[in-house]
Write a protein that holds these residues in place. Structure first.
Motif, PDB file in Angstrom:
ATOM      1  N   VAL A  52       0.784  -1.129   0.053  1.00 49.81           N
ATOM      2  CA  VAL A  52      -0.131  -0.107   0.108  1.00 49.81           C
ATOM      3  C   VAL A  52       0.756   1.181   0.051  1.00 49.81           C
ATOM      4  O   VAL A  52       1.739   1.380   1.063  1.00 49.81           O
ATOM      5  CB  VAL A  52      -0.983  -0.107   1.210  1.00 49.81           C
ATOM      6  N   ASP A  53       0.746   1.991  -0.974  1.00 51.32           N
ATOM      7  CA  ASP A  53       1.544   3.172  -1.074  1.00 51.32           C
ATOM      8  C   ASP A  53       2.810   3.207  -0.835  1.00 51.32           C
ATOM      9  O   ASP A  53       3.689   3.916  -0.257  1.00 51.32           O
ATOM     10  CB  ASP A  53       0.956   4.189  -0.028  1.00 51.32           C
ATOM     11  N   GLY A  54       3.522   1.936  -1.586  1.00 49.01           N
ATOM     12  CA  GLY A  54       4.878   1.630  -1.382  1.00 49.01           C
ATOM     13  C   GLY A  54       5.437   1.005   0.016  1.00 49.01           C
ATOM     14  O   GLY A  54       6.502   0.517   0.193  1.00 49.01           O
ATOM     15  N   VAL A  55       4.488   0.822   0.805  1.00 48.67           N
ATOM     16  CA  VAL A  55       4.812   0.023   1.974  1.00 48.67           C
ATOM     17  C   VAL A  55       4.302  -1.300   2.148  1.00 48.67           C
ATOM     18  O   VAL A  55       3.162  -1.722   1.886  1.00 48.67           O
ATOM     19  CB  VAL A  55       4.132   0.701   3.340  1.00 48.67           C
ATOM     20  N   ARG A  56       5.143  -2.258   2.053  1.00 48.99           N
ATOM     21  CA  ARG A  56       4.742  -3.865   2.129  1.00 48.99           C
ATOM     22  C   ARG A  56       4.271  -4.225   3.421  1.00 48.99           C
ATOM     23  O   ARG A  56       5.107  -4.089   4.421  1.00 48.99           O
ATOM     24  CB  ARG A  56       5.831  -4.766   1.638  1.00 48.99           C
ATOM     25  N   ILE A  57       3.162  -4.872   3.555  1.00 52.02           N
ATOM     26  CA  ILE A  57       2.589  -5.607   4.618  1.00 52.02           C
ATOM     27  C   ILE A  57       2.362  -6.792   4.690  1.00 52.02           C
ATOM     28  O   ILE A  57       1.700  -7.429   3.779  1.00 52.02           O
ATOM     29  CB  ILE A  57       1.154  -4.590   5.106  1.00 52.02           C
ATOM     30  N   HIS A  58       2.645  -7.302   5.932  1.00 49.19           N
ATOM     31  CA  HIS A  58       2.592  -8.803   5.953  1.00 49.19           C
ATOM     32  C   HIS A  58       1.390  -9.022   7.246  1.00 49.19           C
ATOM     33  O   HIS A  58       1.693  -8.593   8.394  1.00 49.19           O
ATOM     34  CB  HIS A  58       3.795  -9.755   6.354  1.00 49.19           C
ATOM     35  N   ARG A  59       0.560  -9.901   6.823  1.00 50.11           N
ATOM     36  CA  ARG A  59      -0.464  -9.949   7.872  1.00 50.11           C
ATOM     37  C   ARG A  59      -0.706 -11.609   8.427  1.00 50.11           C
ATOM     38  O   ARG A  59      -0.601 -12.266   7.592  1.00 50.11           O
ATOM     39  CB  ARG A  59      -1.819  -9.487   7.425  1.00 50.11           C
ATOM     40  N   TYR A  60      -1.028 -11.708   9.598  1.00 51.07           N
ATOM     41  CA  TYR A  60      -1.221 -13.101  10.247  1.00 51.07           C
ATOM     42  C   TYR A  60      -2.413 -13.272  10.790  1.00 51.07           C
ATOM     43  O   TYR A  60      -3.172 -12.357  11.217  1.00 51.07           O
ATOM     44  CB  TYR A  60      -0.102 -13.431  11.197  1.00 51.07           C
ATOM     45  N   PRO A  61      -3.140 -14.444  10.767  1.00 53.45           N
ATOM     46  CA  PRO A  61      -4.391 -14.522  11.451  1.00 53.45           C
ATOM     47  C   PRO A  61      -4.252 -14.413  12.962  1.00 53.45           C
ATOM     48  O   PRO A  61      -3.260 -15.055  13.676  1.00 53.45           O
ATOM     49  CB  PRO A  61      -4.978 -16.021  10.817  1.00 53.45           C
ATOM     50  N   LEU A  62      -5.287 -13.917  13.748  1.00 55.99           N
ATOM     51  CA  LEU A  62      -5.207 -13.821  15.000  1.00 55.99           C
ATOM     52  C   LEU A  62      -6.652 -13.603  15.594  1.00 55.99           C
ATOM     53  O   LEU A  62      -7.464 -12.939  15.209  1.00 55.99           O
ATOM     54  CB  LEU A  62      -4.306 -12.478  15.319  1.00 55.99           C
ATOM     55  N   GLN A  63      -6.958 -14.549  16.602  1.00 55.46           N
ATOM     56  CA  GLN A  63      -7.948 -14.462  17.288  1.00 55.46           C
ATOM     57  C   GLN A  63      -7.722 -13.646  18.669  1.00 55.46           C
ATOM     58  O   GLN A  63      -7.122 -13.807  19.252  1.00 55.46           O
ATOM     59  CB  GLN A  63      -8.376 -15.851  17.841  1.00 55.46           C
ATOM     60  N   ALA A  64      -8.841 -12.337  18.391  1.00 55.68           N
ATOM     61  CA  ALA A  64      -8.701 -11.490  19.462  1.00 55.68           C
ATOM     62  C   ALA A  64      -9.214 -12.186  20.979  1.00 55.68           C
ATOM     63  O   ALA A  64     -10.041 -13.018  20.903  1.00 55.68           O
ATOM     64  CB  ALA A  64      -9.669 -10.478  19.315  1.00 55.68           C
ATOM     65  N   ALA A  65      -8.400 -11.574  22.207  1.00 63.44           N
ATOM     66  CA  ALA A  65      -8.638 -12.195  23.256  1.00 63.44           C
ATOM     67  C   ALA A  65     -10.201 -12.179  23.920  1.00 63.44           C
ATOM     68  O   ALA A  65     -10.696 -10.911  23.554  1.00 63.44           O
ATOM     69  CB  ALA A  65      -7.657 -11.765  24.326  1.00 63.44           C
ATOM     70  N   SER A  66     -10.638 -12.973  24.868  1.00 61.74           N
ATOM     71  CA  SER A  66     -11.838 -12.643  25.521  1.00 61.74           C
ATOM     72  C   SER A  66     -11.523 -12.978  26.664  1.00 61.74           C
ATOM     73  O   SER A  66     -10.659 -14.155  27.005  1.00 61.74           O
ATOM     74  CB  SER A  66     -13.264 -13.252  24.993  1.00 61.74           C
ATOM     75  N   GLY A  67     -12.295 -12.678  27.834  1.00 62.91           N
ATOM     76  CA  GLY A  67     -12.264 -13.102  29.081  1.00 62.91           C
ATOM     77  C   GLY A  67     -10.998 -12.372  29.811  1.00 62.91           C
ATOM     78  O   GLY A  67     -10.799 -11.294  29.303  1.00 62.91           O
ATOM     79  N   GLY A  68     -10.331 -13.088  30.703  1.00 55.24           N
ATOM     80  CA  GLY A  68      -9.532 -12.710  31.629  1.00 55.24           C
ATOM     81  C   GLY A  68      -7.991 -12.643  30.939  1.00 55.24           C
ATOM     82  O   GLY A  68      -7.751 -12.861  29.841  1.00 55.24           O
ATOM     83  N   PRO A  69      -6.986 -12.452  31.750  1.00 57.54           N
ATOM     84  CA  PRO A  69      -5.677 -12.478  31.450  1.00 57.54           C
ATOM     85  C   PRO A  69      -5.133 -13.653  30.683  1.00 57.54           C
ATOM     86  O   PRO A  69      -4.386 -13.615  29.841  1.00 57.54           O
ATOM     87  CB  PRO A  69      -4.667 -12.674  32.761  1.00 57.54           C
ATOM     88  N   GLN A  70      -6.014 -14.846  30.894  1.00 60.61           N
ATOM     89  CA  GLN A  70      -5.495 -16.200  30.308  1.00 60.61           C
ATOM     90  C   GLN A  70      -5.613 -16.090  28.640  1.00 60.61           C
ATOM     91  O   GLN A  70      -5.040 -16.589  27.864  1.00 60.61           O
ATOM     92  CB  GLN A  70      -6.204 -17.431  30.750  1.00 60.61           C
TER      93      GLN A  70
END
Length: 399
Positions: A52-70
């Protein structure tokens, strides 16, 4: 060309993360070859790779946290795994001169150490401290300093120690870096977040957004337990006992979203408030151009008192006055563009909102003050200079 910079961010996708995107494009404009590693978005930034506009971006799948610190431990472990994997691939293709770590979490120093080993120590490290993670933990999960708090202090300290340069979002954060992080003053820079003024442009107001009422109030931002959206809802319930000439819109999402929607329902505000969920730029422009004031209800806690809130900067960019609780960095950012209630006092907060609704002249003056601040002393051009000064200390061309 100064060199190759690799930016790591876990909290948001890019270019949706506006601060990271401003930093990436600033470095690109000044000759750096910039790549970014980040999680994939859900509704946007969904491609595995993009340029995007000359910046190369690498993205990975990630499940957002829910609940407590665990839940966060699981999320951050997955993010660390993918960040190491992708950083090694980027470095193998062409050596990384500078790795730029954006927290939270304070675990990305592990990626930096991997790159240092692979480069024989030549890769330099910039720590971009977006949040004080130990204070975030106290504000979100535990009021006391338990074993996990001290573990977070340790990972923060290890990140400080790994970094060659630390950049902070405000002077309060910088003082933490110099104090408890023992970062040399000449290696600690303040790079304030600033709204992109080309994104926050006035458009014709749409009175129908106020649902037939005279005044529209707006909240814009993340809705986490520490963000005080519940304080705003309770203050609006008190405001509703005094007057009925207003409607409020809450733009944003987060893991407290369902709780605050439920709270609004229990307080009888179903016909007085609208929850839009995450909003894109056109909707942000529509609502903020129609609103008469912004809600900045971040309560006093160990994190918010020392943090610069994006919503405050964005309200000012749109010429919106606001009501805030009286917080240290909130005053530094907003100045006379806000009215300040005693911390966490919803009755006084509601009173100040009511006072401001009754005073259109004052609202206009406060809005003009705010717009002037973000176009002047708090503009990205000032932050850009500080960012480039920080990078100049690790520029491979100057070593």
């Amino acid at each position: 060309m100064p060199g190759r910079a690799l930016i790591l961010v876990e909290n948001l996708s890019v270019p949706f993360d506006r601060r990271v995107w401003q930093e990436a494009t600033t470095l690109r404009d000044h000759g750096w070859d910039v790549e970014v590693i980040c999680p994939r978005g859900t509704a946007r930034d969904t491609e595995r790779e993009a340029t995007v506009d000359g910046v190369r971006i690498h993205r990975y799948p990630l499940q957002a946290a829910s609940g407590g610190p665990q839940g966060y431990l699981k999320e951050y472990s997955a993010a660390l795994f993918h960040s190491v994997r992708l950083a090694r691939a980027v470095h193998r293709r062409a050596p990384v001169d500078v790795v730029h770590l954006c927290n939270p979490p304070d675990l990305l120093f592990v990626v930096a150490l991997v790159l240092k080993v692979l480069s024989g120590g030549r890769t330099k490290v910039v720590f971009d401290q977006h949040d004080l993670v130990p204070e975030l933990y106290l504000s979100r999960f535990r009021p006391k300093r338990d074993a996990l708090y001290w573990a977070l202090r340790l990972t923060e300290f290890l990140t400080y120690r790994t970094a060659d340069v630390v950049i902070s979002t405000n002077e309060s954060y910088r003082s933490k870096a110099v104090g408890r992080g023992r970062v040399r003053g000449d290696r600690a820079f303040t790079v304030r977040s600033a709204p992109a003024l080309d994104r926050f442009k006035q458009v014709p107001p749409e009175p129908e957004l106020a649902r037939g009422k005279e005044h529209l109030l707006v909240y814009l931002g993340v809705m986490g337990p520490q963000d005080g959206v519940d304080y705003a809802v309770r203050a609006l319930a008190r405001l509703g006992e005094r007057r009925d000439d207003w409607h409020a819109a809450f733009l944003g999402g987060g893991d407290a979203f369902d709780d605050v929607v439920d709270l609004a329902h229990r307080l009888g505000l179903d016909d007085r408030v609208t929850f839009t969920g995450m909003a894109d730029t056109p909707d942000v422009q529509r609502y903020l151009s129609t609103a008469c004031l912004g809600l900045a209800p971040d309560p006093l806690n160990p994190l918010s008192d020392l943090s610069t809130m994006n919503k405050i900067m964005e309200y000012m960019a749109m010429g919106l006055p606001m009501v805030s609780f009286d917080l240290t960095e909130g005053r530094v950012s907003a100045g006379d563009a806000a009215l300040y209630a005693r911390p966490n006092d919803v009755d006084e907060y509601a009173s100040l909102v009511s006072d401001l609704l009754d005073d259109p002249v004052r609202r206009k003056q406060m809005g003009e003050v705010g717009r002037a601040r973000v176009a002047g002393a708090l503009s990205w051009s000032h932050s850009q200079s500080s960012l480039l000064a920080a990078y100049a200390t690790v520029d491979p061309a100057r070593r």
